[in-house]
Design an enzyme around this catalytic site. Structure first.
Site, PDB file in Angstrom:
ATOM      1  N   HIS A   1       0.866  -1.179   0.000  1.00  0.00           N
ATOM      2  CA  HIS A   1       0.000   0.000   0.000  1.00  0.00           C
ATOM      3  C   HIS A   1       0.900   1.225   0.000  1.00  0.00           C
ATOM      4  O   HIS A   1       1.860   1.285   0.769  1.00  0.00           O
ATOM      5  CB  HIS A   1      -0.891  -0.015   1.248  1.00  0.00           C
ATOM      6  CG  HIS A   1      -2.019   0.951   1.189  1.00  0.00           C
ATOM      7  ND1 HIS A   1      -1.828   2.294   1.303  1.00  0.00           N
ATOM      8  CD2 HIS A   1      -3.354   0.769   1.016  1.00  0.00           C
ATOM      9  CE1 HIS A   1      -3.017   2.897   1.208  1.00  0.00           C
ATOM     10  NE2 HIS A   1      -3.948   1.997   1.040  1.00  0.00           N
TER      11      HIS A   1
ATOM     12  N   ARG B   1      -6.647  10.455  -0.317  1.00  0.00           N
ATOM     13  CA  ARG B   1      -6.395  10.919  -1.682  1.00  0.00           C
ATOM     14  C   ARG B   1      -7.712  11.064  -2.444  1.00  0.00           C
ATOM     15  O   ARG B   1      -7.858  11.949  -3.277  1.00  0.00           O
ATOM     16  CB  ARG B   1      -5.441   9.946  -2.390  1.00  0.00           C
ATOM     17  CG  ARG B   1      -4.003  10.114  -1.917  1.00  0.00           C
ATOM     18  CD  ARG B   1      -3.108   8.997  -2.418  1.00  0.00           C
ATOM     19  NE  ARG B   1      -3.263   7.779  -1.618  1.00  0.00           N
ATOM     20  CZ  ARG B   1      -3.188   6.554  -2.104  1.00  0.00           C
ATOM     21  NH1 ARG B   1      -2.981   6.368  -3.390  1.00  0.00           N
ATOM     22  NH2 ARG B   1      -3.329   5.516  -1.305  1.00  0.00           N
TER      23      ARG B   1
END
Lengths: 605, 180
Positions: free
Chosen positions: A236, A256
């Site tokens: 990740h 994000r």
């Protein structure tokens, strides 16, 4: 002869995260008597760490979404190595599985007209993730747990399975110990569902907690089942890097999705510099368009921060290696900048990302509404695992099923965010259903008492080893994690991986001489010693598979073979135990995809 | 508590760690918390109203969901159970379900779709009357759930409304099938 207590169930589910609980509920609904084994307490599974949401083409937010688009997105994300049947079933069935959770009491965030709200996520064309702020996994596990406990399922908490037991070719039971007193349990069952999750603890920096030592993959392997796609480990891109005690803890992609941007120490938004061809047409080429996308503008393309995880992780590694990283060896992730765009930005961030706000405030003393976070890649998810039949989730061993992260197939070379929770639900349900069916169609099997006795004696060996040549388990575990991190991590090459393979063999030799102190009650040293074999098995499988795939694809990146090889885009990698007890690796062509599915992929390109 | 930072403590003195006191001690810092899982099973499960739409789905406003979502943040660490006087000091485990499960009951009772009535059990078997709102539970909650004010007090009010309100009783006499 060591003592043990015997339990009998039609279906035994090993693992009580999302997939295990969903399987247990379904098997129980199918009339089977069900036992579920959890390594930790009930409800503490890694599923709770999933923050983003559950991907399902409900089309509540964007009516253009449907299962076909979800299918095509999943296949594209997996670089077409996915088991297409699983990708199809997953896309078709996920909406029903989500609605079912609501019927069991889950409370998702709502649209203005009162339906389940969906959010954007990396690799998904439309807003698709049903979510609850940034704690969707917790909502899911609690809903399944609370629904499950009223179904008469026997829960064996804090219990770890050591070997699976067979009767001829068929699986017949499992043998393990409970942590509390260290007593042994024998589970007799007609069918077993593995739902043990991932392998994160084979690496030094991971978002996974202590339980994730590849138990299911190793159990299946030793029992004769095939593992598949083990080279595909997802790192990740955004884990915490500071302070050291929280290194690896996940920072959700939702940051994000809400407009958070990645910057290097020079303040440059570096993700715009490297957008892969495959995604160029879907990715914004300027910050303004990216922001409009995060605000729900349907005509805008997504910002490059939401490209697939492998790509974002490698871009971050590149920045750090080039000396443009943040002070603690990561890069900056900034959501606070949106105050330039929104009047009530701080409040908005706290509402949309409550757990992230809380996590950084509590653990790092950082107010994410005011300052950027420091983030870096963390070992997160195993795309590979037990080879299963796409429809039934049965492994190559009759009666042995696998669902969720421990199973392979759905995600191919890389997993899209949000597809893991839906994976747990769709294939947990299927595994439970077909395990119950298998149990109905088969009579009880025989368990060899001598085999059980041998398993018990082997488990107790670490207590008996004393004196020169013995060592504790922690040093070996630590060295393995360090080695896998450095030699079989985000960027790989043959020389390093061969060293890793040699390292695994050496560590295995040392693991055979591990000694532990104390007694069997709550003895973490003993438990670590017993986990070592699983860690070594999955580490070897990852390394062998990664050596076999001489190309870069999805989450697997080799600097010595940086390009995709079209021939390797048509094969999966398989690992199994050979007749000599050694690990064998081989390739096998993908199954030919149905014509209508091929057409969907063509249309969505 | 579990979120205390070592740097906030005087490190010239030894730091004492103790196991939770409300539960039977097993070994070192480990206690047996299985009582909590047994208690949860006793609480009547979620029972939704019939779906609102022909496709089997429901409609809920975010505002109605917000209130319950606070309770569903609980990670079941059981710290609230550990500091509750009724459990810790008085060991009323047989008569009182503790703050964690009052929060759980509140989440069910205030769920926009739920049709079950749990007030009778809350009053009797679950012993809500034992809570004398000292708010110790709220203080230790690592998820910052306002346990006492948002969950327990509204539940106490529901119990009072249902069982101890003479005017309400009169109204119910004429409206015997009062909706929840």
């Amino acid at each position: 002869m060591p003592e043990y207590q015997t339990f009998e169930h039609d279906v035994l589910v090993i693992g009580a995260g999302g997939a295990g609980l969903r399987a247990a509920i379904e098997a129980s609904a199918g009339g089977a008597s069900v036992g579920i084994v959890c390594k930790s307490l009930l409800g503490k599974a890694h599923t709770v760490m999933a923050e983003g949401g559950i991907a399902a083409a409900l089309a509540n937010v964007d009516e253009r979404d449907n299962w076909k688009v979800h299918f095509a997105d999943t296949m594209r994300g997996g670089q077409y190595l996915n088991n297409w049947r699983m990708a199809e079933l997953h896309a078709r069935e996920a909406p029903d599985r989500v609605r079912e959770l609501e019927a069991w009491g889950a409370l998702f965030d709502r649209t203005k007209d009162g339906r389940i709200l969906q959010r954007n996520f990396g690799g998904h064309k439309y807003p698709r993730l049903a979510h609850v702020g940034d704690r969707t996994g917790l909502e899911m596990i609690r809903t399944l747990q609370d629904h499950g406990v009223h179904r008469g399922i026997d829960v064996h908490m804090e219990c770890t399975v050591l070997p699976l037991l067979k009767d001829g070719d068929r699986v017949a039971g499992a043998f393990g110990y409970e942590r509390e007193r260290g007593r042994f349990h024998l589970f007799k069952s007609k069918a077993i569902v593995l739902a043990t999750g991932g392998i994160g603890r084979a690496y030094k920096i991971t978002s996974n907690s202590w339980e994730y030592t590849g138990d299911g993959q190793a159990l299946a392997y030793h029992c004769g089942a095939e593992l598949m796609d083990m080279e595909f480990v997802q790192f990740h891109p955004t884990g915490m890097v500071w302070p050291p005690s929280v290194q690896g803890i996940l920072v959700t992609e939702g940051v994000r999705g809400e407009g958070g941007v990645l910057q290097n120490r020079e303040g440059k938004r570096f993700m715009f510099e490297d957008i892969p061809e495959l995604y160029k047409s879907q990715t914004a080429d300027n910050p303004e368009e990216g922001w409009r996308y995060c605000q729900g503008d349907r005509n805008a393309r997504r910002p490059p921060e939401l490209l697939t995880r492998d790509h974002v992780a490698r871009c971050i590694v590149r920045e750090i290696k080039a000396g443009r990283g943040s002070p603690h060896g990561g890069v900056f992730l900034d959501i606070s900048w949106i105050k330039q765009k929104l009047p009530n930005a701080a409040e908005h961030i706290r509402k949309k990302l409550p757990s992230m706000y809380h996590q950084f405030k509590q653990l790092a003393d950082i107010d994410i509404t005011k300052e950027p976070m420091e983030v870096g890649p963390t070992t997160h998810y195993m795309m590979g695992g037990v080879r299963v039949d796409g429809d039934t989730q049965m492994s190559t061993v009759p009666g042995l099923f696998a669902a969720g992260e421990v199973a392979a197939g759905l995600h191919g070379a890389n997993r899209l965010g949000g597809n893991s929770l839906s994976d747990l639900l769709v294939f947990g349900q299927r595994a439970g259903k077909f395990a119950a069916q298998f149990a109905r169609e088969h009579t009880g099997s025989r368990i060899d008492a001598a085999e059980v006795d041998q398993a018990a004696r082997r488990a107790l060996e670490p207590f008996e080893r004393k004196g020169a040549g013995t060592e504790g388990p922690y040093q070996i575990q630590h060295e393995l994690q360090e080695m896998m991190q450095n030699l079989v991590g985000i960027v790989r090459n043959e020389t390093e991986m061969l060293r890793a393979l040699e390292g695994v063999h050496k560590l295995r030799g040392r693991a055979r001489r591990v000694g532990v102190h104390g007694n069997r009650e709550y003895n973490p040293g003993w438990h670590t010693a017993l986990d070592l074999d699983n860690l070594l098995t999955v580490s070897e499988a990852i390394t062998l598979s990664a050596l076999e795939r001489k190309e870069s694809r999805g989450a697997h990146f080799r600097e010595d073979c940086p390009n995709q090889e079209s021939a390797l885009g048509k094969v999966n990698t398989f690992v199994r135990k050979g007749p000599d007890g050694l690990m064998q690796v081989r390739r096998e062509p993908l199954a030919e995809m149905r014509g209508e599915l091929k057409q969907i992929i063509e249309e969505m390109k | 508590m579990c979120m205390t930072r070592l740097s906030d403590l005087p490190l010239d003195k030894p730091v004492t760690l103790e196991p939770m006191k409300a539960f039977p001690h097993l070994r070192d810092l480990v206690t047996d918390v299985s009582w909590n899982f047994r208690v949860k099973k006793k609480i009547k499960p979620f029972k939704p109203r019939p779906p609102d739409a022909p496709d089997g789905t429901w409609r809920m406003a975010q505002a109605d969901v917000d209130r319950v979502q606070e309770f569903r943040k609980c990670i079941e660490c059981f710290l609230c159970q550990n500091v509750c006087h009724v459990l810790r000091e008085h060991q009323k485990h047989e008569e009182f379900i503790g703050p964690r499960f009052l929060v759980y009951a509140a989440a069910l009772e205030m769920h926009p779709l739920d049709t079950e009535d749990r007030t009778e059990e809350l009053r009797q078997a679950h012993g809500i009357g034992y809570c004398n709102i000292t708010k110790c539970c709220t203080k230790v909650c690592p998820e910052e759930i306002t346990i006492t004010d948002n969950a327990i007090i509204p539940l106490k009010e529901r119990v009072v409304d249902n069982f101890y309100d003479p005017l309400g009783k009169l109204v119910k006499l004429f409206r015997p099938k009062a909706q929840k």
